[in-house]
Design a protein around this motif. Structure first.
Motif, PDB file in Angstrom:
ATOM      1  N   ASP A   1       6.239  -3.578   6.484  1.00 51.68           N
ATOM      2  CA  ASP A   1       4.448  -3.010   7.116  1.00 51.68           C
ATOM      3  C   ASP A   1       3.780  -4.025   5.918  1.00 51.68           C
ATOM      4  O   ASP A   1       2.737  -5.056   6.590  1.00 51.68           O
ATOM      5  CB  ASP A   1       4.406  -1.734   5.992  1.00 51.68           C
ATOM      6  CG  ASP A   1       2.611  -1.146   7.427  1.00 51.68           C
ATOM      7  OD1 ASP A   1       2.104  -1.730   8.291  1.00 51.68           O
ATOM      8  OD2 ASP A   1       1.648  -1.247   5.978  1.00 51.68           O
TER       9      ASP A   1
ATOM     10  N   ARG B   1       0.865  -0.831  -0.127  1.00 50.68           N
ATOM     11  CA  ARG B   1      -0.512   0.115   0.117  1.00 50.68           C
ATOM     12  C   ARG B   1       1.099   1.492   0.425  1.00 50.68           C
ATOM     13  O   ARG B   1       2.072   1.710   0.294  1.00 50.68           O
ATOM     14  CB  ARG B   1      -1.098   0.202   1.449  1.00 50.68           C
ATOM     15  CG  ARG B   1      -1.446  -1.268   1.552  1.00 50.68           C
ATOM     16  CD  ARG B   1      -2.203  -1.706   2.384  1.00 50.68           C
ATOM     17  NE  ARG B   1      -0.925  -0.936   4.313  1.00 50.68           N
ATOM     18  CZ  ARG B   1      -1.361  -1.299   5.269  1.00 50.68           C
ATOM     19  NH1 ARG B   1      -2.778  -0.556   5.799  1.00 50.68           N
ATOM     20  NH2 ARG B   1      -0.730  -0.882   6.153  1.00 50.68           N
ATOM     21  N   ARG B   2       0.650   2.453  -0.477  1.00 46.24           N
ATOM     22  CA  ARG B   2       0.475   3.956  -0.154  1.00 46.24           C
ATOM     23  C   ARG B   2      -0.034   4.548  -0.072  1.00 46.24           C
ATOM     24  O   ARG B   2      -1.032   4.467  -0.198  1.00 46.24           O
ATOM     25  CB  ARG B   2       1.634   3.664  -1.712  1.00 46.24           C
ATOM     26  CG  ARG B   2       0.874   4.049  -2.465  1.00 46.24           C
ATOM     27  CD  ARG B   2       1.912   4.440  -4.534  1.00 46.24           C
ATOM     28  NE  ARG B   2       1.923   5.966  -3.937  1.00 46.24           N
ATOM     29  CZ  ARG B   2       2.201   6.732  -4.550  1.00 46.24           C
ATOM     30  NH1 ARG B   2       2.116   6.245  -6.270  1.00 46.24           N
ATOM     31  NH2 ARG B   2       2.441   8.352  -4.945  1.00 46.24           N
ATOM     32  N   SER B   3       0.195   6.078   0.324  1.00 47.44           N
ATOM     33  CA  SER B   3      -0.579   6.893   0.170  1.00 47.44           C
ATOM     34  C   SER B   3      -0.136   8.289  -0.277  1.00 47.44           C
ATOM     35  O   SER B   3       1.030   8.130  -0.864  1.00 47.44           O
ATOM     36  CB  SER B   3      -0.940   7.197   1.925  1.00 47.44           C
ATOM     37  OG  SER B   3       0.037   7.489   2.609  1.00 47.44           O
TER      38      SER B   3
ATOM     39  N   LEU C   1       3.832   7.148   3.581  1.00 48.11           N
ATOM     40  CA  LEU C   1       3.916   6.141   4.672  1.00 48.11           C
ATOM     41  C   LEU C   1       2.652   5.946   5.183  1.00 48.11           C
ATOM     42  O   LEU C   1       2.797   5.524   6.599  1.00 48.11           O
ATOM     43  CB  LEU C   1       5.105   6.105   5.345  1.00 48.11           C
ATOM     44  CG  LEU C   1       6.165   5.274   3.865  1.00 48.11           C
ATOM     45  CD1 LEU C   1       7.281   5.208   4.496  1.00 48.11           C
ATOM     46  CD2 LEU C   1       5.678   4.214   3.491  1.00 48.11           C
TER      47      LEU C   1
ATOM     48  N   ALA D   1       7.589  -0.171   3.266  1.00 44.70           N
ATOM     49  CA  ALA D   1       5.991  -0.405   3.026  1.00 44.70           C
ATOM     50  C   ALA D   1       6.501  -1.850   3.287  1.00 44.70           C
ATOM     51  O   ALA D   1       4.891  -2.647   3.007  1.00 44.70           O
ATOM     52  CB  ALA D   1       6.008   0.016   1.679  1.00 44.70           C
TER      53      ALA D   1
ATOM     54  N   HIS E   1      -0.572   5.727   6.656  1.00 42.98           N
ATOM     55  CA  HIS E   1      -1.172   4.394   6.907  1.00 42.98           C
ATOM     56  C   HIS E   1      -0.204   3.803   7.343  1.00 42.98           C
ATOM     57  O   HIS E   1      -0.974   2.194   8.025  1.00 42.98           O
ATOM     58  CB  HIS E   1      -1.770   3.301   5.868  1.00 42.98           C
ATOM     59  CG  HIS E   1      -0.417   3.470   4.458  1.00 42.98           C
ATOM     60  ND1 HIS E   1       0.494   4.282   3.919  1.00 42.98           N
ATOM     61  CD2 HIS E   1       0.365   1.945   4.137  1.00 42.98           C
ATOM     62  CE1 HIS E   1       1.216   3.265   3.264  1.00 42.98           C
ATOM     63  NE2 HIS E   1       0.741   1.931   3.853  1.00 42.98           N
ATOM     64  N   VAL E   2       1.035   3.889   7.344  1.00 43.72           N
ATOM     65  CA  VAL E   2       1.567   2.995   8.441  1.00 43.72           C
ATOM     66  C   VAL E   2       1.694   3.366   9.827  1.00 43.72           C
ATOM     67  O   VAL E   2       1.857   4.156  10.276  1.00 43.72           O
ATOM     68  CB  VAL E   2       3.346   2.568   8.138  1.00 43.72           C
ATOM     69  CG1 VAL E   2       4.212   1.660   8.533  1.00 43.72           C
ATOM     70  CG2 VAL E   2       3.374   2.335   6.925  1.00 43.72           C
TER      71      VAL E   2
ATOM     72  N   GLU F   1      -5.665   5.237   2.086  1.00 46.73           N
ATOM     73  CA  GLU F   1      -4.227   4.552   1.674  1.00 46.73           C
ATOM     74  C   GLU F   1      -4.717   4.026   0.392  1.00 46.73           C
ATOM     75  O   GLU F   1      -6.247   3.625  -0.115  1.00 46.73           O
ATOM     76  CB  GLU F   1      -3.985   2.766   2.453  1.00 46.73           C
ATOM     77  CG  GLU F   1      -5.428   1.898   2.486  1.00 46.73           C
ATOM     78  CD  GLU F   1      -5.258   0.453   3.296  1.00 46.73           C
ATOM     79  OE1 GLU F   1      -5.535  -0.323   3.314  1.00 46.73           O
ATOM     80  OE2 GLU F   1      -4.480   0.996   4.621  1.00 46.73           O
ATOM     81  N   ARG F   2      -3.956   3.454  -0.281  1.00 42.11           N
ATOM     82  CA  ARG F   2      -4.412   2.621  -1.965  1.00 42.11           C
ATOM     83  C   ARG F   2      -3.499   1.613  -1.867  1.00 42.11           C
ATOM     84  O   ARG F   2      -2.573   1.885  -2.087  1.00 42.11           O
ATOM     85  CB  ARG F   2      -3.658   3.585  -3.159  1.00 42.11           C
ATOM     86  CG  ARG F   2      -4.569   5.861  -3.075  1.00 42.11           C
ATOM     87  CD  ARG F   2      -3.686   7.066  -3.563  1.00 42.11           C
ATOM     88  NE  ARG F   2      -4.560   8.333  -3.284  1.00 42.11           N
ATOM     89  CZ  ARG F   2      -4.979   8.510  -3.001  1.00 42.11           C
ATOM     90  NH1 ARG F   2      -4.503   8.572  -1.281  1.00 42.11           N
ATOM     91  NH2 ARG F   2      -5.299   9.791  -2.781  1.00 42.11           N
TER      92      ARG F   2
END
Length: 332
Positions: A143, A98-100, A259, A140, A261-262, A108-109
């Motif tokens: 995670d 995932r990434r933002s 990041l 990432a 969302h992490v 998150e994407r």
């Protein structure tokens, strides 16, 4: 002329509806496939030895379908020209990369599902390596529960050792390549794995794909001599089958990787030796270099922790928080 009588009772017409049923269609015998690319609401899936075009079934609602997903297909899954199947079920994912959009965006994407290795492609020169972006890719990967692999390209232009020395304390494995060179070591690292290639534009991802998969024909580009940036040549994420077993997922060049969302607490789980030490930290300890009474600092003083490894871990924490580790004071 009749007059409407407010006191009279009138029978409303009954709406005819089909009786509800608790029975749901079973897809036990549905074909299973892997989503290998997506384009404007159409998904190309690899089913057995053929490609099948499919759309998402209405019953999935807002359930997202992304590249790498293992799915069940209903309808015409022959792959014949002009046919269209339906994705009726998304099977449980083993990993999710995932990434933002940026560090302030909590949304998150999802990028890729079910990959077990993140291949971080970095040119040692032209363009110059960006350690901040490498650190973010590593965060990432940890995670998502994926194995990170550093793939250094253009090693004929500069010595890769200064860059590798930054990541040795983290125990990250690496391979070195250059255009026209032997890719045997890289092929061995990719064999029987599902690997995702990431890196910013111009580092040579498409060249690597064309080298390990004959006939892939991924477009390649050049680096702008003025800006030092590469041009986007891959515009969509696609899954390719490796000749000797495994899958390779090529992604478009990335210049930023949020990041938000992490959860920072998840990062320590990727470092079991340090995680054991942090059990003695005060409650709510952030484990950063400026954290008071962090057990990692005491472990360094007592020789129970490698200072370079702790510094590397803290650099990743700083990357997650969107700041440079150099802003924080050195541990005492």
């Amino acid at each position: 002329m009749s007059r409407y009588d407010e006191e009279a009772k009138y029978d409303r017409p009954k709406r005819r509806t089909r009786p509800r049923t608790k029975d749901r269609p079973s897809y036990d015998d549905a074909a299973e496939g892997i989503v290998i690319t997506r384009d404007r609401g159409r998904y190309t899936c690899w089913v057995g030895d053929r490609e099948v075009t499919a759309m998402k079934a209405r019953q999935l609602g807002r359930t997202g379908v992304i590249v790498g997903d293992r799915v069940k297909l209903d309808g015409n899954a022959t792959g014949d020209q002009g046919t269209l199947a339906r994705i009726v079920e998304v099977l449980p994912r083993t990993t999710l990369l995932r990434r933002s959009a940026d560090d302030d965006d909590p949304v998150e994407r999802p990028l890729v599902a079910n990959a077990d290795q993140l291949v971080i492609v970095v040119a040692v020169a032209n363009p110059e390596p960006r350690t901040g972006l490498i650190d973010r890719f590593l965060v990432a990967a940890y995670d998502a529960g994926m194995r990170p692999l550093l793939c250094l390209t253009k090693t004929d232009l500069a010595d890769p050792d200064p860059l590798l020395s930054i990541y040795r304390p983290l125990g990250v494995e690496s391979v070195a390549t250059h255009q026209g060179g032997d890719l045997t070591e890289l092929r061995e690292q990719l064999h029987d794995r599902t690997s995702v290639l990431v890196g910013h534009s111009g580092v040579g991802k498409s060249t690597l794909v064309n080298g390990v998969i004959p006939g892939a024909d991924r477009a390649t580009g050049i680096v702008n001599e003025v800006t030092g940036r590469g041009r986007h040549t891959s515009t969509n994420t696609v899954v390719l089958r490796l000749p000797d077993g495994g899958w390779l997922i090529d992604t478009p060049g990335i210049r930023s990787f949020g990041l938000a969302h992490v959860d920072p607490d998840r990062l320590i789980h990727a470092f079991p030796d340090l995680e054991e030490i942090t059990q003695d930290c005060p409650r709510g300890c952030t484990h950063t270099a400026d954290a008071p009474d962090c057990a990692l600092d005491e472990a360094i003083r007592e020789g129970r922790a490698d200072p370079a490894r702790v510094d590397s871990f803290r650099r990743l924490l700083a990357s997650r928080e969107g700041r440079d580790l150099r802003e924080a004071p050195e541990p005492t």
